[in-house]
Scaffold this active site. Structure first.
Site, PDB file in Angstrom:
ATOM      1  N   GLU A 143      -1.512  25.173   6.045  1.00 32.67           N
ATOM      2  CA  GLU A 143      -1.893  23.770   5.829  1.00 32.67           C
ATOM      3  C   GLU A 143      -1.088  22.898   6.793  1.00 32.67           C
ATOM      4  OE1 GLU A 143      -4.173  21.936   3.822  1.00 32.67           O
ATOM      5  OE2 GLU A 143      -3.220  20.364   5.014  1.00 32.67           O
ATOM      6  N   ASP A 172     -13.333  21.129   7.054  1.00 32.67           N
ATOM      7  CA  ASP A 172     -14.013  19.947   7.566  1.00 32.67           C
ATOM      8  C   ASP A 172     -15.238  20.389   8.360  1.00 32.67           C
ATOM      9  OD1 ASP A 172     -14.795  17.614   8.887  1.00 32.67           O
ATOM     10  OD2 ASP A 172     -12.738  16.857   8.888  1.00 32.67           O
ATOM     11  N   LYS A 221     -20.766  15.291  13.153  1.00 34.87           N
ATOM     12  CA  LYS A 221     -21.372  14.704  14.354  1.00 34.87           C
ATOM     13  C   LYS A 221     -21.460  15.742  15.478  1.00 34.87           C
ATOM     14  CE  LYS A 221     -19.766  10.052  13.450  1.00 34.87           C
ATOM     15  NZ  LYS A 221     -18.669   9.128  13.613  1.00 34.87           N
ATOM     16  N   ASP A 278     -19.989  23.158   1.540  1.00 32.80           N
ATOM     17  CA  ASP A 278     -21.056  22.418   0.863  1.00 32.80           C
ATOM     18  C   ASP A 278     -22.018  21.845   1.906  1.00 32.80           C
ATOM     19  OD1 ASP A 278     -19.355  20.375   1.969  1.00 32.80           O
ATOM     20  OD2 ASP A 278     -20.463  18.958   0.717  1.00 32.80           O
TER      21      ASP A 278
END
Ligand code: SAM
Length: 194
Positions: free
Chosen positions: A49, A99, A103, A135
């Protein structure tokens, strides 16, 4: 932090107890990782992380739960896989709700790319698995395409009841918003050299 950023870490440097190693890339607040480490004391878990606040939070919760089979590395996921982990050292690698960089001009920032898949394949032990959930339907299709182009993973069925797999913080949040997650379960062949 790694003892040395410029050489690959031996598995025994990360955990002294010799057990199968699982890595969670972008572990966030760590619900998944903590759940896994508690359920599987016979395996070691390394979270990766980049945000210090999240790293500290997971470490605090691991300490409170006396989970000595869990550590968190404050580092960038791609660097960790491509340059830090040793070949054939990981039994399962998890990439959960990363993430999606929606775009088009940001797609090159997505973690799943050919070089990354190459590195994942190298760090996995023979028969080791790469598990991915998102998702984001378009990122899922992108991942399927990249995996097909790469061509060296076997795709496995992944029904929910296949094995213990706690929900991540983001999964809980997104499912509450009515979003559906899709997953890929990919296995490195037993016959693959490391
Ligand atoms: C959308 S959250 C998902 C967190 C967790 N996997 C979950 O499902 O609840 C993505 C996490 O990955 C971390 N992250 C994003 N890019 C990263 C990178 N390149 N290296 C390390 N961590 C990263 C973020 O700080 C964040 O905690």
């Amino acid at each position: 932090m790694p003892a040395d950023y410029f050489r690959r870490a031996e598995k025994s440097e990360i955990f002294t107890k010799d057990q199968p190693l699982e890595v969670d890339l972008g572990c966030g607040d760590g619900s998944f990782l903590l759940g896994m480490a508690e359920h599987h004391p016979e395996r070691n878990f390394l979270g990766v992380e980049r945000l210090l606040g999240r790293v500290k939070k997971v470490c605090k919760r691991a300490k409170r739960g006396q989970l000595d089979n869990l550590k968190v590395l404050r580092l960038e996921s791609r660097y960790t896989v491509e340059w830090l982990l040793g070949p054939g050292s990981v039994s399962r690698l998890h990439l959960l709700c990363p993430d999606p960089w929606p775009k088009a001009r940001h797609h090159r920032r997505r973690l799943i790319q050919q070089e990354f898949l190459e590195a994942v394949h190298e760090v996995l032990e023979p028969g080791g698995e790469f598990l991915f959930k998102t998702d984001h339907d378009e990122y899922f299709e992108w991942a399927e395409e990249k995996v097909a182009d790469f061509g060296r993973f076997e795709s496995l069925e992944w029904p929910e009841e296949a094995f213990f797999y706690p929900k991540t913080d983001f999964q809980i949040q997104w499912e509450a918003e009515g979003k559906r997650l899709q997953g890929l379960r990919l296995r490195k062949s037993q016959a693959s050299p490391t």
